[in-house]
Motif scaffolding. Structure first.
Motif, PDB file in Angstrom:
ATOM      1  N   ARG A  71      41.254 122.403 111.924  1.00 35.12           N
ATOM      2  CA  ARG A  71      40.370 122.689 110.784  1.00 35.12           C
ATOM      3  C   ARG A  71      41.028 123.664 109.815  1.00 35.12           C
ATOM      4  O   ARG A  71      41.208 123.264 108.638  1.00 35.12           O
ATOM      5  CB  ARG A  71      39.015 123.175 110.975  1.00 35.12           C
ATOM      6  N   ILE A  74      43.914 121.595 108.310  1.00 32.52           N
ATOM      7  CA  ILE A  74      43.337 120.504 107.305  1.00 32.52           C
ATOM      8  C   ILE A  74      42.998 121.422 105.977  1.00 32.52           C
ATOM      9  O   ILE A  74      43.352 120.732 104.860  1.00 32.52           O
ATOM     10  CB  ILE A  74      42.104 119.679 107.883  1.00 32.52           C
ATOM     11  N   TYR A  77      45.966 122.178 103.937  1.00 36.79           N
ATOM     12  CA  TYR A  77      46.641 120.907 103.629  1.00 36.79           C
ATOM     13  C   TYR A  77      45.821 120.524 102.249  1.00 36.79           C
ATOM     14  O   TYR A  77      46.308 120.214 101.160  1.00 36.79           O
ATOM     15  CB  TYR A  77      46.411 119.804 104.461  1.00 36.79           C
ATOM     16  N   LYS A  78      44.640 120.646 102.164  1.00 40.25           N
ATOM     17  CA  LYS A  78      43.733 120.236 101.393  1.00 40.25           C
ATOM     18  C   LYS A  78      43.501 121.186 100.002  1.00 40.25           C
ATOM     19  O   LYS A  78      43.373 120.854  98.848  1.00 40.25           O
ATOM     20  CB  LYS A  78      42.076 120.064 101.586  1.00 40.25           C
ATOM     21  N   LEU A  85      51.577 117.522 107.615  1.00 45.71           N
ATOM     22  CA  LEU A  85      50.807 118.379 108.621  1.00 45.71           C
ATOM     23  C   LEU A  85      51.798 117.703 109.927  1.00 45.71           C
ATOM     24  O   LEU A  85      52.082 116.449 110.162  1.00 45.71           O
ATOM     25  CB  LEU A  85      49.403 118.060 108.780  1.00 45.71           C
ATOM     26  N   ALA A 108      41.981 114.745 112.010  1.00 45.56           N
ATOM     27  CA  ALA A 108      42.294 114.685 110.690  1.00 45.56           C
ATOM     28  C   ALA A 108      42.285 113.355 109.819  1.00 45.56           C
ATOM     29  O   ALA A 108      41.672 113.626 108.676  1.00 45.56           O
ATOM     30  CB  ALA A 108      43.877 114.986 110.523  1.00 45.56           C
ATOM     31  N   HIS A 111      38.650 113.228 108.630  1.00 43.24           N
ATOM     32  CA  HIS A 111      38.480 114.158 107.625  1.00 43.24           C
ATOM     33  C   HIS A 111      39.251 113.734 106.437  1.00 43.24           C
ATOM     34  O   HIS A 111      39.635 115.043 105.742  1.00 43.24           O
ATOM     35  CB  HIS A 111      38.751 115.718 108.197  1.00 43.24           C
ATOM     36  N   VAL A 113      42.582 112.840 105.572  1.00 45.13           N
ATOM     37  CA  VAL A 113      43.502 113.301 105.543  1.00 45.13           C
ATOM     38  C   VAL A 113      44.386 111.854 105.868  1.00 45.13           C
ATOM     39  O   VAL A 113      44.180 111.192 106.725  1.00 45.13           O
ATOM     40  CB  VAL A 113      44.379 114.119 106.729  1.00 45.13           C
ATOM     41  N   ILE A 118      50.697 112.771 107.992  1.00 46.42           N
ATOM     42  CA  ILE A 118      50.604 113.390 109.413  1.00 46.42           C
ATOM     43  C   ILE A 118      51.654 112.989 110.226  1.00 46.42           C
ATOM     44  O   ILE A 118      52.071 111.845 110.503  1.00 46.42           O
ATOM     45  CB  ILE A 118      49.351 112.745 110.257  1.00 46.42           C
TER      46      ILE A 118
END
Length: 205
Positions: A71, A74, A77-78, A85, A108, A111, A113, A118
């Protein structure tokens, strides 16, 4: 007279023993304080990639500890800290259907991504191997600077290993941790103090 000399000699030995014990305790306390200090620093800054260190997974689900790491990765990243990632971690045991990194990738993707952001490796079993495999993925994909994500008390060792492996790394510990109780945090800290000294011995060989 001889009895008095023996008594003084024994007192001398006890005095030295206590001093050595005190020095040892001060050293261990200093190492523990350094581990805690590093785990409280968030160095997250723009980088090429975010490396999320592996932890246990239960079939297709991350363990609570691993989920916190995923989490946080992520979230970084966001927030635009890096465009890629890397999830690390191999298969936890005989019969495991998914590696830790595959579990993280599935999480991910759910969510939002994108798959192209990745990278994973599925062969590592230890922190050092996590980072060795991540370094290879970085080399192949021309990624130079990494944000390393793990639990706060694990961060000091992760960053030291990153330096040893030549990874330009910034540490970003999870802001929350499943190691919340005094007992679990204390055991984790003792484990990291042990690994600190074990690695010193291994490096000197």
């Amino acid at each position: 007279m001889e009895r008095g000399m023996n008594a003084r000699r024994r007192r001398g030995w006890w005095s030295w023993a206590w001093k050595l014990l005190l020095l040892l305790l001060l050293w261990l306390a200093g190492v523990a304080a350094w581990i805690v200090h590093v785990g409280q620093r968030d160095e997250a800054a723009p980088a090429d990639v975010i490396i999320v260190l592996g932890a246990a997974a239960y079939d297709a689900r991350p363990s609570p500890v691993f989920e916190e790491r995923i989490r946080h990765g992520i979230d970084l990243y966001k927030r635009g800290m890096a465009g890629r990632l890397i999830f690390t971690g191999g298969y936890g045991g005989v019969g495991a259907r998914f590696s830790e990194s595959q579990v993280a990738r599935r999480y991910a993707l759910k969510h939002a991504v994108p798959a192209e952001a990745i990278l994973i490796e599925s062969s590592s079993r230890t922190t050092r191997e996590n980072l060795e495999q991540a370094r290879e993925l970085m080399r192949v994909n021309d990624l130079r600077r990494a944000i390393v994500v793990s639990d706060p008390l694990h961060m000091a060792r992760a960053l030291r290993l990153s330096r040893e492996l030549g990874i330009e790394a910034l540490g970003s510990p999870t802001p929350t941790s499943r190691f919340r109780s005094f007992a679990t945090r204390w055991r984790f800290l003792l484990q990291e103090v042990y690994f600190f000294h074990r690695d010193l011995v291994l490096e000197s060989r």
